[in-house]
Design an enzyme around this catalytic site. Structure first.
Site, PDB file in Angstrom:
ATOM      1  N   TYR A 139       0.439  -1.131   0.322  1.00  0.00           N
ATOM      2  CA  TYR A 139       0.401   0.228  -0.485  1.00  0.00           C
ATOM      3  C   TYR A 139       0.643   1.807  -0.177  1.00  0.00           C
ATOM      4  O   TYR A 139       0.683   2.896  -0.709  1.00  0.00           O
ATOM      5  CB  TYR A 139      -0.616  -0.438   1.491  1.00  0.00           C
ATOM      6  CG  TYR A 139      -1.979  -0.798   0.773  1.00  0.00           C
ATOM      7  CD1 TYR A 139      -2.464  -2.085   0.831  1.00  0.00           C
ATOM      8  CD2 TYR A 139      -3.394   0.171   1.298  1.00  0.00           C
ATOM      9  CE1 TYR A 139      -3.011  -2.685   0.893  1.00  0.00           C
ATOM     10  CE2 TYR A 139      -4.532  -0.729   0.896  1.00  0.00           C
ATOM     11  CZ  TYR A 139      -4.458  -2.229   1.139  1.00  0.00           C
ATOM     12  OH  TYR A 139      -5.880  -3.058   0.414  1.00  0.00           O
TER      13      TYR A 139
ATOM     14  N   LYS B 263       2.788 -15.745   2.643  1.00  0.00           N
ATOM     15  CA  LYS B 263       3.117 -15.676   1.240  1.00  0.00           C
ATOM     16  C   LYS B 263       4.690 -16.404   1.336  1.00  0.00           C
ATOM     17  O   LYS B 263       5.801 -15.867   0.261  1.00  0.00           O
ATOM     18  CB  LYS B 263       2.882 -15.196  -0.123  1.00  0.00           C
ATOM     19  CG  LYS B 263       2.784 -15.956  -1.160  1.00  0.00           C
ATOM     20  CD  LYS B 263       1.603 -16.646  -1.891  1.00  0.00           C
ATOM     21  CE  LYS B 263       1.917 -17.931  -2.666  1.00  0.00           C
ATOM     22  NZ  LYS B 263       1.437 -18.901  -3.229  1.00  0.00           N
TER      23      LYS B 263
ATOM     24  N   ASP C  21      -3.283 -18.625   0.855  1.00  0.00           N
ATOM     25  CA  ASP C  21      -4.410 -19.215  -0.795  1.00  0.00           C
ATOM     26  C   ASP C  21      -5.090 -20.533   0.657  1.00  0.00           C
ATOM     27  O   ASP C  21      -6.162 -20.306   0.430  1.00  0.00           O
ATOM     28  CB  ASP C  21      -3.809 -19.745  -1.678  1.00  0.00           C
ATOM     29  CG  ASP C  21      -1.876 -20.162  -1.729  1.00  0.00           C
ATOM     30  OD1 ASP C  21      -1.419 -20.489  -0.528  1.00  0.00           O
ATOM     31  OD2 ASP C  21      -1.709 -20.769  -1.820  1.00  0.00           O
TER      32      ASP C  21
ATOM     33  N   ASP D 104      -6.554  -7.188   4.196  1.00  0.00           N
ATOM     34  CA  ASP D 104      -7.512  -6.222   3.425  1.00  0.00           C
ATOM     35  C   ASP D 104      -8.841  -7.747   3.017  1.00  0.00           C
ATOM     36  O   ASP D 104      -9.850  -7.440   3.446  1.00  0.00           O
ATOM     37  CB  ASP D 104      -7.230  -5.537   2.572  1.00  0.00           C
ATOM     38  CG  ASP D 104      -7.872  -4.644   1.601  1.00  0.00           C
ATOM     39  OD1 ASP D 104      -9.640  -4.272   2.147  1.00  0.00           O
ATOM     40  OD2 ASP D 104      -8.125  -4.879   0.387  1.00  0.00           O
TER      41      ASP D 104
ATOM     42  N   ASP E 137     -12.702  -9.564   4.114  1.00  0.00           N
ATOM     43  CA  ASP E 137     -13.873  -8.943   3.431  1.00  0.00           C
ATOM     44  C   ASP E 137     -14.384 -10.184   2.898  1.00  0.00           C
ATOM     45  O   ASP E 137     -15.404 -10.768   3.625  1.00  0.00           O
ATOM     46  CB  ASP E 137     -13.584  -8.382   2.078  1.00  0.00           C
ATOM     47  CG  ASP E 137     -14.447  -6.660   2.397  1.00  0.00           C
ATOM     48  OD1 ASP E 137     -13.396  -6.733   3.120  1.00  0.00           O
ATOM     49  OD2 ASP E 137     -14.227  -6.280   1.299  1.00  0.00           O
TER      50      ASP E 137
HETATM   51  C1  IPM Z   1     -10.498  -0.583   4.220  1.00  0.00           C
HETATM   52  C2  IPM Z   1     -10.780  -0.226   2.232  1.00  0.00           C
HETATM   53  C3  IPM Z   1      -9.343   0.103   2.515  1.00  0.00           C
HETATM   54  C4  IPM Z   1      -8.072  -0.799   2.403  1.00  0.00           C
HETATM   55  C5  IPM Z   1      -9.217   0.893   0.986  1.00  0.00           C
HETATM   56  C6  IPM Z   1     -10.593   2.093   0.584  1.00  0.00           C
HETATM   57  C7  IPM Z   1      -7.840   2.162   0.923  1.00  0.00           C
HETATM   58  O1  IPM Z   1     -11.030  -1.452   1.580  1.00  0.00           O
HETATM   59  O2  IPM Z   1     -10.626  -0.367   4.835  1.00  0.00           O
HETATM   60  O3  IPM Z   1     -10.537  -2.374   4.189  1.00  0.00           O
HETATM   61  O4  IPM Z   1      -7.612  -0.935   1.103  1.00  0.00           O
HETATM   62  O5  IPM Z   1      -7.289  -0.744   3.165  1.00  0.00           O
HETATM   63 MN    MN Z   2     -11.353  -3.435   2.265  1.00  0.00          MN
END
Ligand code: IPM
Ligand code: MN
Ligand code: NAD
Length: 345
Positions: free
Chosen positions: A137, A182, A215, A239, A243
């Site tokens: 990042y 990884k 993975d 990240d 999700d």
């Molecule tokens: C999160 C989001 C952010 C990230 C983006 C919007 C920069 O996806 O907070 O998970 O990737 O950290």
């Molecule tokens: Mn995110």
């Protein structure tokens, strides 16, 4: 009187921030809220996603509460145009918030809202500890007409400090850490693994440590999520995996987060989800991740444990009583979900 900087941001951001402020005002009349434009909204006003003023206010505050940023209006592949997400990254970096805690605690009332089978979810209570200010990042970015690159870099100190956060968290939980990397391919991962093991040997031998390749971790998360306790991982892996893990709870609209730094840094509290442009303006956003992020703020920034637990249990009781927003397969609007939680507070 605690000063809270609020950053509604874009898309559904303002739609879920409003109810969160209503919730917090119900808990205490003793907050001083200071709202700032952030993300796309700030680009419109100031040409930049995070103004110096806003960053300074966040540094001064006791805590920062953020809803979400981003949207199609600012989506661009031009590297010279400002993006809402840059504001979020600059804010995390500017406040030194290297530890992002993302608890994944599915509530029994929502077991059937998850696409996973109930018997896989049962008993799951895990915490993703995502490193937040390093890795790909924040490495150097290049772009020419014929190629582009993003550098992934970690210092030993960055890995050392996030490992400690994870081990300390595990000590107060089920004493298990899965370090996700990884290391079969990436040099940053090989050093990550060496540092995590060194920290483990030095101070945390009472914690069970396992290494899991990313993975495989993605697969294990949906096949046996209940076996995980604390997952510690680098920025990008965290990240993506968080999700994925959100779906164990039924919806990304359920997952809160806390971003913490050194003791004197103001923490940042925000849902894991984004600005959901596809449903913005419809009044149907699930406000629960936002409420649970406010609860994390009460706990971590203000040490108001009783109030934090009260918010969490109001959310649980509203769900037990049948509250379901659209993302959870129901019909409740944001306003109805807010009412249901406030009625249980
Ligand atoms: C999160 C989001 C952010 C990230 C983006 C919007 C920069 O996806 O907070 O998970 O990737 O950290
Ligand atoms: Mn995110
Ligand atoms: P998203 O999380 O915004 O949405 C993904 C899907 O989940 C969409 O279908 C959306 O409707 C749904 N969803 C998300 N939150 C919900 C909620 N509270 N209630 C009901 N449904 C919800 O991810 P995306 O669509 O990939 O990204 C949209 C924008 O948000 C992008 O600009 C992205 O960069 C940004 N983003 C911001 C943050 C943040 O501010 N922390 C986090 C992730 C993405």
């Amino acid at each position: 009187m605690p000063t809270i900087v609020t950053l509604p941001g874009d898309g559904i951001g303002p739609e879920i921030m409003r109810p969160a402020l209503e919730l917090l005002r119900t808990i205490s009349e003793d907050f001083s809220f200071e709202e700032h434009a952030f993300g796309g909204a700030a680009i419109e006003l100031h040409g930049t996603a995070l103004s110096d003023d806003t960053l300074a206010a966040c540094k001064e505050a006791d805590a920062v509460l953020l809803a979400a940023v981003g949207g199609p209006r600012w989506d661009t592949t031009d590297p010279d145009k400002p993006r809402p997400e840059q504001g979020l990254l600059a804010l995390r970096k500017g406040l030194g918030l290297f530890a992002n805690l993302r608890p994944v605690r599915p509530v029994p009332a929502l077991y059937d809202a998850s696409p996973l089978k109930r018997e896989r979810i049962e008993g799951t209570d895990l915490l993703v500890v995502r490193e937040l200010t390093g890795g790909i990042y924040f490495g150097e970015k290049t772009r020419t007409a014929s190629s582009a690159s993003d550098l992934c870099e970690y210092s030993v100190d960055e890995v050392d400090r996030i490992a400690r956060v994870a081990f300390d968290a595990a000590r107060a939980r089920r004493k298990k850490v899965a370090s996700v990397d990884k290391a079969n391919v990436l040099e940053t991962s090989r050093q990550w693994r060496a540092v995590v093991h060194r920290v483990h040997t030095e101070k945390y031998e009472d914690i069970e440590l396992t290494d899991v390749l990313v993975d495989n971790a993605a697969m294990q998360l949906v096949s046996r999520p209940a076996d995980f306790d604390v997952i510690v991982t680098e920025n990008l892996f965290g990240d993506i995996l968080s999700d994925e893990a959100a779906m164990i709870t039924g919806s990304i609209g359920m997952l809160p987060s806390a971003s913490l730094g050194d003791r004197d840094a103001a923490g940042l509290f925000e849902p894991v989800h984004g600005s959901a442009p596809d449903i913005a303006g419809t009044g149907t956003a699930n406000p629960l991740a936002m409420f649970l992020s406010a609860a994390m703020m009460l706990r971590h920034a203000l040490a108001w444990e009783t109030e934090a637990a009260a918010v969490e249990s109001a959310v649980d009781r509203a769900l037990d009583a049948g509250l379901r927003t659209r993302d959870l397969g129901g019909e409740a609007t944001t306003a109805e979900a807010t009412r249901a939680v406030l009625d249980n507070l």
